[in-house]
Design a protein around this motif. Structure first.
Motif, PDB file in Angstrom:
ATOM      1  N   ASP A 175      49.503  41.467  31.329  1.00 22.72           N
ATOM      2  CA  ASP A 175      48.949  40.262  30.711  1.00 22.72           C
ATOM      3  C   ASP A 175      49.609  39.958  29.366  1.00 22.72           C
ATOM      4  O   ASP A 175      49.529  40.751  28.430  1.00 22.72           O
ATOM      5  CB  ASP A 175      47.442  40.423  30.488  1.00 22.72           C
ATOM      6  CG  ASP A 175      46.646  40.228  31.753  1.00 22.72           C
ATOM      7  OD1 ASP A 175      45.488  40.661  31.773  1.00 22.72           O
ATOM      8  OD2 ASP A 175      47.168  39.652  32.723  1.00 22.72           O
ATOM      9  N   ASP A 177      50.367  36.417  26.697  1.00 22.94           N
ATOM     10  CA  ASP A 177      50.062  35.015  26.466  1.00 22.94           C
ATOM     11  C   ASP A 177      51.170  34.133  27.027  1.00 22.94           C
ATOM     12  O   ASP A 177      52.352  34.329  26.725  1.00 22.94           O
ATOM     13  CB  ASP A 177      49.906  34.759  24.960  1.00 22.94           C
ATOM     14  CG  ASP A 177      49.406  33.347  24.677  1.00 22.94           C
ATOM     15  OD1 ASP A 177      48.629  32.824  25.495  1.00 22.94           O
ATOM     16  OD2 ASP A 177      49.803  32.781  23.643  1.00 22.94           O
ATOM     17  N   THR A 248      42.339  42.409  34.100  1.00 29.30           N
ATOM     18  CA  THR A 248      41.093  41.766  33.684  1.00 29.30           C
ATOM     19  C   THR A 248      41.286  40.272  33.516  1.00 29.30           C
ATOM     20  O   THR A 248      40.372  39.488  33.769  1.00 29.30           O
ATOM     21  CB  THR A 248      40.608  42.366  32.361  1.00 29.30           C
ATOM     22  OG1 THR A 248      41.675  42.356  31.412  1.00 29.30           O
ATOM     23  CG2 THR A 248      40.134  43.797  32.543  1.00 29.30           C
ATOM     24  N   ASN A 249      42.464  39.861  33.084  1.00 29.55           N
ATOM     25  CA  ASN A 249      42.712  38.443  32.860  1.00 29.55           C
ATOM     26  C   ASN A 249      43.019  37.709  34.156  1.00 29.55           C
ATOM     27  O   ASN A 249      42.499  36.622  34.398  1.00 29.55           O
ATOM     28  CB  ASN A 249      43.863  38.257  31.877  1.00 29.55           C
ATOM     29  CG  ASN A 249      44.119  36.798  31.543  1.00 29.55           C
ATOM     30  OD1 ASN A 249      43.191  36.070  31.204  1.00 29.55           O
ATOM     31  ND2 ASN A 249      45.348  36.367  31.656  1.00 29.55           N
ATOM     32  N   ARG A 370      43.387  30.773  32.446  1.00 32.46           N
ATOM     33  CA  ARG A 370      42.575  31.632  31.596  1.00 32.46           C
ATOM     34  C   ARG A 370      43.395  32.150  30.450  1.00 32.46           C
ATOM     35  O   ARG A 370      44.579  32.412  30.570  1.00 32.46           O
ATOM     36  CB  ARG A 370      42.062  32.810  32.418  1.00 32.46           C
ATOM     37  CG  ARG A 370      41.257  32.356  33.625  1.00 32.46           C
ATOM     38  CD  ARG A 370      41.039  33.528  34.538  1.00 32.46           C
ATOM     39  NE  ARG A 370      40.316  33.108  35.730  1.00 32.46           N
ATOM     40  CZ  ARG A 370      40.104  33.887  36.767  1.00 32.46           C
ATOM     41  NH1 ARG A 370      40.548  35.120  36.777  1.00 32.46           N
ATOM     42  NH2 ARG A 370      39.450  33.433  37.815  1.00 32.46           N
ATOM     43  N   THR A 371      42.785  32.305  29.346  1.00 34.00           N
ATOM     44  CA  THR A 371      43.492  32.852  28.191  1.00 34.00           C
ATOM     45  C   THR A 371      43.897  34.279  28.449  1.00 34.00           C
ATOM     46  O   THR A 371      43.223  35.014  29.118  1.00 34.00           O
ATOM     47  CB  THR A 371      42.617  32.804  26.925  1.00 34.00           C
ATOM     48  OG1 THR A 371      43.361  33.415  25.880  1.00 34.00           O
ATOM     49  CG2 THR A 371      41.305  33.540  27.097  1.00 34.00           C
ATOM     50  N   ALA A 372      45.083  34.642  27.914  1.00 34.39           N
ATOM     51  CA  ALA A 372      45.593  36.004  28.098  1.00 34.39           C
ATOM     52  C   ALA A 372      45.353  36.852  26.867  1.00 34.39           C
ATOM     53  O   ALA A 372      45.998  37.863  26.653  1.00 34.39           O
ATOM     54  CB  ALA A 372      47.084  35.960  28.416  1.00 34.39           C
ATOM     55  N   ASN A 373      44.436  36.407  26.029  1.00 32.06           N
ATOM     56  CA  ASN A 373      44.187  37.143  24.792  1.00 32.06           C
ATOM     57  C   ASN A 373      42.916  37.962  24.833  1.00 32.06           C
ATOM     58  O   ASN A 373      42.410  38.396  23.809  1.00 32.06           O
ATOM     59  CB  ASN A 373      44.110  36.161  23.607  1.00 32.06           C
ATOM     60  CG  ASN A 373      45.457  35.561  23.312  1.00 32.06           C
ATOM     61  OD1 ASN A 373      46.480  36.196  23.529  1.00 32.06           O
ATOM     62  ND2 ASN A 373      45.475  34.330  22.821  1.00 32.06           N
ATOM     63  N   ARG A 374      42.325  38.126  26.031  1.00 28.74           N
ATOM     64  CA  ARG A 374      41.057  38.842  26.088  1.00 28.74           C
ATOM     65  C   ARG A 374      41.203  40.264  25.589  1.00 28.74           C
ATOM     66  O   ARG A 374      42.196  40.932  25.822  1.00 28.74           O
ATOM     67  CB  ARG A 374      40.559  38.900  27.539  1.00 28.74           C
ATOM     68  CG  ARG A 374      40.106  37.550  28.065  1.00 28.74           C
ATOM     69  CD  ARG A 374      39.496  37.770  29.434  1.00 28.74           C
ATOM     70  NE  ARG A 374      39.229  36.507  30.101  1.00 28.74           N
ATOM     71  CZ  ARG A 374      38.773  36.427  31.323  1.00 28.74           C
ATOM     72  NH1 ARG A 374      38.531  37.524  32.006  1.00 28.74           N
ATOM     73  NH2 ARG A 374      38.564  35.262  31.882  1.00 28.74           N
ATOM     74  N   ARG A 377      42.068  44.599  27.846  1.00 23.13           N
ATOM     75  CA  ARG A 377      42.840  44.359  29.063  1.00 23.13           C
ATOM     76  C   ARG A 377      42.901  45.635  29.893  1.00 23.13           C
ATOM     77  O   ARG A 377      43.075  46.722  29.375  1.00 23.13           O
ATOM     78  CB  ARG A 377      44.263  43.926  28.712  1.00 23.13           C
ATOM     79  CG  ARG A 377      44.312  42.543  28.037  1.00 23.13           C
ATOM     80  CD  ARG A 377      45.703  42.341  27.453  1.00 23.13           C
ATOM     81  NE  ARG A 377      45.868  41.009  26.916  1.00 23.13           N
ATOM     82  CZ  ARG A 377      46.749  40.704  25.989  1.00 23.13           C
ATOM     83  NH1 ARG A 377      47.534  41.630  25.498  1.00 23.13           N
ATOM     84  NH2 ARG A 377      46.867  39.466  25.560  1.00 23.13           N
TER      85      ARG A 377
END
Length: 380
Positions: A175, A177, A248-249, A370-374, A377
């Motif tokens: 993952d 951004d 997760t992302n 979806r944002t990749a900054n969660r 990860r």
């Protein structure tokens, strides 16, 4: 739910396609064109995007938002293999330096490579395909000149394959951004990979022994078992590839190929409701695709790779126009001592068929990504 193409006021001649693979692939919702006797599509599909295509002809049999740009997770390793695998002989031996297995994303799946030990290239590729080992990807990337040069080459390969939805940021699919692909593009990558004999060989391997550490007392090197953890491999009749991935992302994404009665189908499912659903929905779509032989009109096409410096479609090396797909069996390399990853598949081989179905470049449907900054990860 069936969605017909939108009516367009036609000038003297119809306008050129602006969606790679055909205009219908840019329309929202399910796209399918059934003939009399065609089976109904599965009604319980939850994937945010999916596509069913014929790997030989390139015909797209049905799709649902196939150009939606979504995080690809480990399925991006298909493009990594398309790009790097042809460069190194499988028997080449490489001693791993410590820096080659540094800076791997937290939570990554690893096959278990150790520094200052020798590995054959074929061992590294088994680590990629069976265990989805990000450590194996990093070692091969360093052999290829480094992480960023490899990312750049992967992007160039995606561009040549006309995979316009794909943005490569990491070679292993971890993952990052802005890293995105689509069900359509992943199908292009899988189709290209299956035309390579080594790709087929590695994908066909369900289990193998991987080199371990050296025993300090005996000086002998150990080995341990790795297994392909794809949930359909060995269970779905005729399954021959290609790659699964989960973060997760990205949720779960799967690119699967299967052969039945001399016909090879590709199914890509992205981001269904749960991990297990990605396999269930792939199996349901494969069943539908095989039952639909001769009973649906194509709604689009998987385009061919551009030749370097040219605009004409090209088959892969070794491809034979009009040739039927040959068969090859999956390989087994010993008992399994344990599993070291969560991704990987194996296909039976087939030869390239030049289709000549190039369509113009242009816009694609862009769905919510979806944002990749969660935080937190998790790579599987």
């Amino acid at each position: 739910m069936l969605v017909a193409p939108a009516a367009v006021a036609a000038p003297q001649a119809p306008p050129p396609s602006t969606v790679i693979g055909g205009e219908r692939l840019g329309l929202p919702g399910v796209q399918v064109d059934p003939l009399a006797g065609a089976p109904a599509l599965p009604t319980d599909l939850t994937g945010e995007s999916w596509i069913v295509s014929d790997a030989t002809s390139g015909d797209v049999l049905a799709s649902y938002n196939p150009h939606a740009r979504l995080p690809p997770a480990s399925t991006l390793k298909i493009l990594f293999a398309d790009t790097v695998l042809p460069k190194f002989d499988r028997n080449t031996v490489h001693r791993v330096a410590d820096e080659e297995i540094q800076n791997i994303g937290a939570g990554s799946s690893l096959v278990g490579i150790k520094e200052n030990l020798d590995y054959r290239v074929e061992d590294l590729w088994r680590g990629v395909f069976l265990s989805s080992g990000n450590d194996a990807v990093h070692v091969l990337s360093h052999m290829n000149g480094g992480i960023q040069p490899t990312v750049d080459e992967m992007q160039s390969k995606a561009d040549a394959l006309q995979a316009r939805d794909t943005k490569v940021v990491s070679p292993d699919g971890y993952d990052m951004d802005g890293q995105l692909s689509s069900a359509y593009d992943l199908s292009l990558f899988a189709r290209s990979g299956l035309r390579n004999a080594d790709f087929r060989m590695y994908c066909a391997t369900r289990e193998a022994m991987f080199p371990g550490a050296v025993d300090k007392n005996t000086g002998q090197r150990s080995s341990f078992g790795i297994a392909n953890t794809d949930r359909l491999l060995g269970k779905y009749p005729g399954l021959i590839g290609v790659k699964n991935g989960t973060t997760t992302n990205a949720g779960s994404t799967f690119v699967g190929a299967a052969e039945r009665d001399g016909r090879t189908l590709l199914v890509t499912v992205m981001h269904p409701a749960s991990y297990q659903r990605v396999y269930d929905e792939t199996a349901e779509l494969l069943d539908w695709g095989f039952a639909s032989a001769g009973k649906v009109r194509p709604v689009g096409r998987l385009v061919e790779e551009k030749q370097a410096g040219g605009e004409q479609p090209s088959g892969q090396a070794g491809g034979t126009a009009g040739a039927p797909p040959p068969h090859s069996a999956g390989a087994s390399a010993g008992p399994v001592a344990g599993s070291a990853g969560d991704d990987g598949l194996g296909p039976v081989g087939w030869s390239a068929v030049l289709v000549g179905a190039l369509v113009g470049a242009g816009a694609v449907v862009v769905l919510r990504r979806r944002t990749a900054n969660r935080a937190g990860r998790l790579w599987k």
